[in-house]
Write a protein that holds these residues in place. Structure first.
Motif, PDB file in Angstrom:
ATOM      1  N   GLY A 169       8.813 -13.999   6.694  1.00  0.00           N
ATOM      2  CA  GLY A 169       9.056 -13.053   5.606  1.00  0.00           C
ATOM      3  C   GLY A 169       7.837 -12.883   4.709  1.00  0.00           C
ATOM      4  O   GLY A 169       7.504 -11.772   4.302  1.00  0.00           O
ATOM      5  N   TRP A 170       7.155 -13.978   4.401  1.00  0.00           N
ATOM      6  CA  TRP A 170       5.956 -13.924   3.564  1.00  0.00           C
ATOM      7  C   TRP A 170       4.859 -13.114   4.256  1.00  0.00           C
ATOM      8  O   TRP A 170       4.232 -12.272   3.643  1.00  0.00           O
ATOM      9  N   ILE A 171       4.660 -13.359   5.554  1.00  0.00           N
ATOM     10  CA  ILE A 171       3.638 -12.624   6.305  1.00  0.00           C
ATOM     11  C   ILE A 171       3.973 -11.140   6.342  1.00  0.00           C
ATOM     12  O   ILE A 171       3.128 -10.295   6.065  1.00  0.00           O
ATOM     13  N   ALA A 172       5.208 -10.805   6.673  1.00  0.00           N
ATOM     14  CA  ALA A 172       5.619  -9.402   6.764  1.00  0.00           C
ATOM     15  C   ALA A 172       5.429  -8.689   5.429  1.00  0.00           C
ATOM     16  O   ALA A 172       5.064  -7.510   5.396  1.00  0.00           O
ATOM     17  N   LYS A 173       5.649  -9.384   4.335  1.00  0.00           N
ATOM     18  CA  LYS A 173       5.557  -8.762   3.014  1.00  0.00           C
ATOM     19  C   LYS A 173       4.123  -8.667   2.494  1.00  0.00           C
ATOM     20  O   LYS A 173       3.760  -7.686   1.848  1.00  0.00           O
ATOM     21  N   ASN A 174       3.293  -9.673   2.758  1.00  0.00           N
ATOM     22  CA  ASN A 174       2.010  -9.786   2.085  1.00  0.00           C
ATOM     23  C   ASN A 174       0.768  -9.524   2.918  1.00  0.00           C
ATOM     24  O   ASN A 174      -0.315  -9.399   2.363  1.00  0.00           O
ATOM     25  N   PHE A 175       0.907  -9.466   4.207  1.00  0.00           N
ATOM     26  CA  PHE A 175      -0.284  -9.327   5.039  1.00  0.00           C
ATOM     27  C   PHE A 175      -0.336  -7.926   5.623  1.00  0.00           C
ATOM     28  O   PHE A 175       0.325  -7.631   6.592  1.00  0.00           O
ATOM     29  N   THR A 176      -1.131  -7.069   5.023  1.00  0.00           N
ATOM     30  CA  THR A 176      -1.174  -5.660   5.409  1.00  0.00           C
ATOM     31  C   THR A 176      -2.531  -5.283   5.986  1.00  0.00           C
ATOM     32  O   THR A 176      -3.515  -5.995   5.836  1.00  0.00           O
ATOM     33  N   GLN A 177      -2.584  -4.134   6.615  1.00  0.00           N
ATOM     34  CA  GLN A 177      -3.819  -3.626   7.202  1.00  0.00           C
ATOM     35  C   GLN A 177      -4.913  -3.455   6.146  1.00  0.00           C
ATOM     36  O   GLN A 177      -6.081  -3.673   6.423  1.00  0.00           O
ATOM     37  N   SER A 178      -4.543  -3.094   4.926  1.00  0.00           N
ATOM     38  CA  SER A 178      -5.557  -2.916   3.879  1.00  0.00           C
ATOM     39  C   SER A 178      -6.265  -4.226   3.569  1.00  0.00           C
ATOM     40  O   SER A 178      -7.448  -4.233   3.222  1.00  0.00           O
TER      41      SER A 178
END
Length: 105
Positions: A64-73
Motif C-alpha cells: 500500500g505504501w509503495i502504490a501510494k508514494n512511489f510514482t513515475q515523477s
C-alpha cells in the motif's frame, strides 16, 4: 489499477529509471514490498534524487505504501550520473533477494 500492479509498475519504473535492463515479473507479496523499501532507503542514502519519497510508517514498506508514494515523477529524478550509479548498485545488490522474495522464499 490494483495495488499489486502498482507495485510491479513501481519496481519496473525504478529499474528503468536507473537504466538497468531488468524486468520484475514475480509475485508481489509483503517480502517483495519490504525489500523494495530497503532498496529505496539505500538509494536515498547515496543520492538526493529520492528525497521526496516519504519514509514508510513503521519499520518497513508495504504494498500500500509503495502504490501510494512511489510514482513515475519520483523516478524521473534519477537523471543525474551520481543518482544513476547509486540506483544501479542498489538494484544489482538486491537482484537475488528480490527474486527469492517474489518466489516466497
Amino acid at each position: 489499477m490494483n495495488e499489486e500492479k502498482s507495485v510491479k509498475d513501481a519496481i519496473n519504473a525504478f529499474y528503468n529509471g536507473a537504466d538497468v535492463d531488468l524486468k520484475f515479473s514475480g509475485e508481489i507479496n509483503p517480502r517483495v514490498a519490504e525489500i523494495f523499501g530497503k532498496m529505496i532507503e539505500e538509494t536515498r542514502q547515496c543520492t538526493t534524487a529520492l528525497k521526496w519519497v516519504p519514509k514508510p510508517t513503521g519499520a518497513k514498506a508495504t504494498t500500500g505504501w509503495i502504490a501510494k508514494n512511489f510514482t513515475q515523477s519520483i523516478i524521473s529524478q534519477l537523471s543525474e550520473e551520481q543518482s544513476l550509479s547509486c540506483a544501479k548498485k542498489v538494484i544489482l545488490n538486491y537482484k537475488s533477494p528480490m527474486k527469492l522474495a517474489s518466489l516466497g522464499v
